[in-house]
Every structure is written in structure tokens, then in C-alpha cells.
Design a protein around this motif. Structure first.
Motif, PDB file in Angstrom:
ATOM      1  N   GLN A   1       0.831  -1.204   0.000  1.00 16.42           N
ATOM      2  CA  GLN A   1       0.000   0.000   0.000  1.00 16.42           C
ATOM      3  C   GLN A   1       0.872   1.263   0.000  1.00 16.42           C
ATOM      4  O   GLN A   1       0.507   2.277  -0.577  1.00 16.42           O
ATOM      5  N   TRP A   2       2.014   1.181   0.679  1.00 22.01           N
ATOM      6  CA  TRP A   2       2.938   2.326   0.771  1.00 22.01           C
ATOM      7  C   TRP A   2       4.213   1.992   0.003  1.00 22.01           C
ATOM      8  O   TRP A   2       5.170   1.488   0.558  1.00 22.01           O
ATOM      9  N   HIS A   3       4.164   2.246  -1.298  1.00 20.65           N
ATOM     10  CA  HIS A   3       5.257   1.858  -2.197  1.00 20.65           C
ATOM     11  C   HIS A   3       5.410   2.962  -3.245  1.00 20.65           C
ATOM     12  O   HIS A   3       4.615   3.042  -4.183  1.00 20.65           O
ATOM     13  N   PRO A   4       6.437   3.819  -3.101  1.00 18.15           N
ATOM     14  CA  PRO A   4       6.550   4.962  -4.031  1.00 18.15           C
ATOM     15  C   PRO A   4       6.694   4.555  -5.497  1.00 18.15           C
ATOM     16  O   PRO A   4       6.347   5.321  -6.394  1.00 18.15           O
ATOM     17  N   GLY A   5       7.156   3.328  -5.718  1.00 20.66           N
ATOM     18  CA  GLY A   5       7.313   2.860  -7.096  1.00 20.66           C
ATOM     19  C   GLY A   5       6.021   2.406  -7.742  1.00 20.66           C
ATOM     20  O   GLY A   5       5.931   2.286  -8.968  1.00 20.66           O
TER      21      GLY A   5
END
Length: 487
Positions: A258-262
Motif C-alpha cells: 500500500q505504501w510503495h513509491p514505485g
């Protein structure tokens, strides 16, 4: 692998008021992926049922102290294979508002009855009295809303082992002696070595006194709550449990999908440590969205928080005000809601510096991701913080956290001291005192380092390399479960 009943009053995305909901989804998912037979139990709130269309009734229960039978519905946690049981009692849970409070923010008058019902349901499942043909080896309870379950289970002979996790000791579930009587609880539990706490009924104390093992959500917080400042009157009991080897701090993980900048769908441009320049696109987009001048060279500070004293909001407002009045080249983007006084102070700050301060009162999931990706630094000067998740999101997104040395913040952020900068271990900025002066000095330190792009970039890369996935924490819980079961 064992059978685990994981009970919580809120589970993301079906009901959320804070970090408890995130943990109550991501930890069971990680345990399930590691092969555990885990089932989640939560109340069937109106908003929860509105998000589910395939729940089927699997049990009907008649519980002590309640006239009406309740039903258990079975479904899956959205987008997973984790079994989810919903405790359906329309009288208690089918209403508008949050899990604990009315739409106007006041606590529900019958919270004690609502969460005693949840605890009695836990006991029924734990003792294989719910007709589910499934009995757990471990019952994992979370925060005061489930605190009566270990107390009630302590009176049963053939019971599973119990784990009780403190997510925030500040909220204890305190009610009157009359409430204790109205709940039809065993009189034997009304004593100092039971549920009685200075003449009141404490749900939290039920978990702390009777669980086979207590965990908290970070190692530092586990130490802090054994002392007066953080113990809320329970420090003596917690110290005793720690001395017995029955209190452990296990750092929360974060949902790295859910928290993945890619891969984050909310971002203007995805990025990674290999494409770090793309982060600046998100900075511009955030400045644009919040009606701030698009300036790459200005230090953009983010704040996402409940607006309450615990989070040091007063420190943030005062420190930013001081820096802006001294002409510092910074901008602040704030997302949150809470005490009306703090909301008003933020509006006043925005009115005073309209091209420097942007405020969104409320909660917006997309905006929270855009802030994490778009800012240069993330502000989290909490007075206490059992674990904290936002600082871990910030590290993953290369937005350097500014935190006070407390709880999980102390366990996750490495200060940009000269030595830590030299050996490339620094990931953020840490200060000691919960004072405006300390925070202001730290933000001045941030501004100075921001003038050195190469050092700053190295810190960003170190921050993004940290692993806060649930993998390590889930293994720690599994090993605790196995120890409790004598394996």
C-alpha cells in the motif's frame, strides 16, 4: 502451524480511526502468508457491512448479560484469503458515527456494553462454544476494547493462551462500579488484582493483569510504560509483568504494498531510489494542489496527524510560526483533524502566511500519500508515540522525518548527527525535549543541511533502504506464540 484468533475493534479498510486498524489488517495478513491459520474477529459496524456483500451467517450465540442472541458472519478480509468474522448485534453496532463515538464526537454512552459483548464473543470462540468447530491455540487481543476477554478466560479451565497488545496505553476504557455490575461480570474480578482501578472498572487492566503475555508496538515504548510519565497509573503492574518476562516490545511493520513509491497509484509520478529525481515532480504537484507557489528550492514540510496534544501539534504550530516570522524559506502542508482549538490555530497560521501554509482539515487517503511523496521532511514531534507509522511511510518515500526521541520514533529514525552523516546511517532528525525551542532548533538544523544537496540525497537513499515490512515483526509474533504453546 497454530490456530490464532485475532480480535480487534477496528480493521483497515472496514473501519479505521487510527493505527490499530492498519496493524489489525497487515499483521494477520503477514501471519497468514507465513502459514498460520488465523481468523480475525471485529464488530459488524454499519460502515463495515456496507463494504461487504458476501458475508454469510455461521453462528448464533446467546451470551451472558445480553437478552438478544448475536450472530457471527463470515467473509474474507478484502483482497485477501484471511477469514474474517463479524460480530453482528444491530442494537450495539448498526449506527452512524465512528467505532467509539457519535457523529458529534462524544463517546457512545454504551461503549462498555458494546465491547464487553465483543470480549464475551471472543471467549465463546476461544472455548469452542460458538458452534464453529474451530478452537484457537492463541487468542490475540488488542487494546482496551478486548481487555475483558483475557480476564474472563482466566476463569476457564480449558482455555487457549492469550496475548494482549497495547497500541496506546492512554486510552484505558474506564467505567464506573455501577457499569461493572450492569455488565453482569463475575464479582471475583472486582479487586485490586483484577479489573478494579482506583474505584473504577478498567478494561485495559483486564488485558494487562490476565493475559499470558503482553506486547507493545515498539521496544522503547515497552520500557517507557513501566515508568510514571508514560504508565497512566499502571506502571507498577507493567513493571512487574516485565520482570516476570511477560512484556515484550515488537515494532509494528507497515504495509509495503500500500505504501510503495514505485507503485503508488495516488502519485503524479512513481519513483524509487534509482529514479529519485522523479520525487520532485510530486513536490511540484503537491504545491500546485495546495495552492502554494511552486518552488523547488523551498523546504516543503509535511504534517499528517490527529490534532491532539499527544502529537505535539502545539509545538509544530509555534515552531513553524517562529521560523516563518524570521523569514525562513519553508512551506507547510498539513492534513488532519482533532481539537477545535488546534484546527483554528492552523487556520490562523494559514491566514497569516497564505503562500507558505496550506491546511486541509479532515482526512483524505489520496492526499496523505501525495504529502508523504511530495514533502522534503515530515514533522512528527510527538510527546509520546507507542509506535507511529507515518515516520516509516516517510522513510520509505525518502521524506526525512523530524521526530522526538520517544517510543517507536526512537526505534525507527537515526539522527543526522555528524558521525551518523559520515558513516551514512542517518535517516532523519531526532530531538529530545518536548519544547518549542528544541523543535525550532532542529528545524534550523534541517534548513542548514537542506543547503547541501549531496548530503541530503545520501540521507534520502539511506532512509529508503530501511526495511519496515511486516516480515520480521510477524516472525517475532510467531516465535512468541510457539513459546506460549510450549513448542
Amino acid at each position: 502451524m497454530g490456530k490464532i484468533l485475532f480480535a480487534s475493534s477496528e480493521v483497515h479498510p472496514l473501519m479505521k480511526s487510527g493505527g490499530l486498524a492498519d496493524v489489525s489488517a497487515s499483521l494477520p495478513i503477514a501471519l497468514h502468508q507465513n502459514g498460520e491459520d488465523i481468523r480475525i474477529l471485529m464488530p459488524a459496524y454499519r460502515q463495515t457491512l456496507a463494504q461487504i456483500d458476501d458475508a454469510k451467517e455461521v453462528a448464533s450465540l446467546k451470551l451472558d448479560g445480553y437478552h438478544q442472541p448475536v450472530t457471527l458472519l463470515e467473509t474474507r478480509l478484502p483482497d485477501t484469503n484471511v477469514v474474517l468474522w463479524l460480530l453482528q448485534s444491530p442494537h450495539h453496532f448498526d449506527r452512524d458515527g465512528g467505532p467509539y463515538s457519535q457523529p458529534d464526537g462524544r463517546d457512545w454512552h454504551d461503549n462498555a456494553a458494546r465491547f464487553a459483548l465483543l470480549s464475551r464473543t471472543i471467549v465463546a470462540i476461544a472455548c469452542n462454544e460458538a458452534g464453529l468447530n474451530w478452537q484457537p491455540d492463541i487468542v490475540h487481543c488488542n487494546d482496551w476494547q478486548t481487555g475483558l476477554a483475557p480476564a474472563l478466560l482466566s476463569q476457564r479451565e480449558h482455555r487457549p493462551k492469550t496475548v494482549f497488545t497495547i497500541h496506546n496505553l492512554a486510552y484505558q476504557g474506564l467505567f464506573s462500579r455501577e457499569t461493572f455490575e450492569a455488565l453482569d461480570l463475575p464479582e471475583a474480578l472486582w479487586q485490586m488484582d483484577g479489573l478494579e482501578f482506583y474505584g473504577l472498572l478498567s478494561f485495559m487492566k483486564g488485558g494487562l493483569m490476565f493475559a499470558d503475555h503482553i506486547t507493545t508496538v515498539s521496544p522503547t515504548y515497552a520500557q517507557e510504560i513501566c515508568h510514571y510519565e508514560f504508565g497512566y497509573g499502571l506502571e507498577g503492574l507493567l513493571k512487574l509483568r516485565a520482570e516476570q518476562g511477560r512484556l515484550t516490545g515488537i515494532l509494528n511493520g507497515i504495509d509495503t504494498q500500500q505504501w510503495h513509491p514505485g507503485k503508488d497509484p495516488y502519485l503524479s509520478k512513481n519513483y524509487s531510489s534509482a529514479t529519485l529525481r522523479n520525487k520532485s515532480v510530486n513536490k511540484s504537484a503537491l504545491q500546485q494542489r495546495m495552492y502554494l507557489p511552486e518552488r523547488a528550492e523551498t523546504l516543503l514540510v509535511g504534517l499528517i496527524s490527529r490534532l491532539v496534544p499527544q502529537k505535539g501539534i502545539d509545538l509544530s504550530i509555534a515552531a513553524i510560526n517562529t521560523l516563518l516570522s524570521n523569514g525562513a524559506d519553508i512551506q507547510l502542508v498539513c492534513l488532519g483533524s482533532g481539537e477545535p482549538g488546534f484546527e483554528q490555530e492552523l487556520r490562523v497560521l494559514r491566514a497569516r502566511y497564505p503562500d507558505k501554509v496550506a491546511v486541509n482539515i479532515g482526512y483524505d487517503e489520496a492526499l496523505s500519500h501525495q504529502i508523504e511523496a511530495g514533502v522534503d521532511v515530515f514533522l512528527m514531534p510527538s510527546r509520546f508515540e507507542p509506535c507511529g507509522l507515518n515516520q516509516m511511510y516517510s522513510l520509505r518515500y525518502g521524506s526525512l522525518p523530524v521526530v522526538r526521541r520517544t517510543g517507536g520514533l526512537a526505534d525507527t529514525v537515526v539522527d543526522a548527527s555528524e558521525d551518523n552523516l559520515k558513516d551514512s546511517t542517518a535517516t532523519g532528525f531526532v530531538f529530545e525535549q518536548a519544547s518549542v525551542e528544541s523543535l525550532t532548533e532542529t528545524l534550523q538544523r534541517v534548513l542548514e543541511l537542506y543547503q547541501h544537496p549531496r548530503k541530503w540525497r545520501r540521507m534520502m537513499l539511506t532512509a529508503m533502504a530501511q526495511d519496515f515490512s511486516w516480515h520480521i515483526s510477524a516472525q517475532a509474533y510467531q516465535s512468541l506464540y510457539q513459546t506460549l504453546n510450549g513448542n
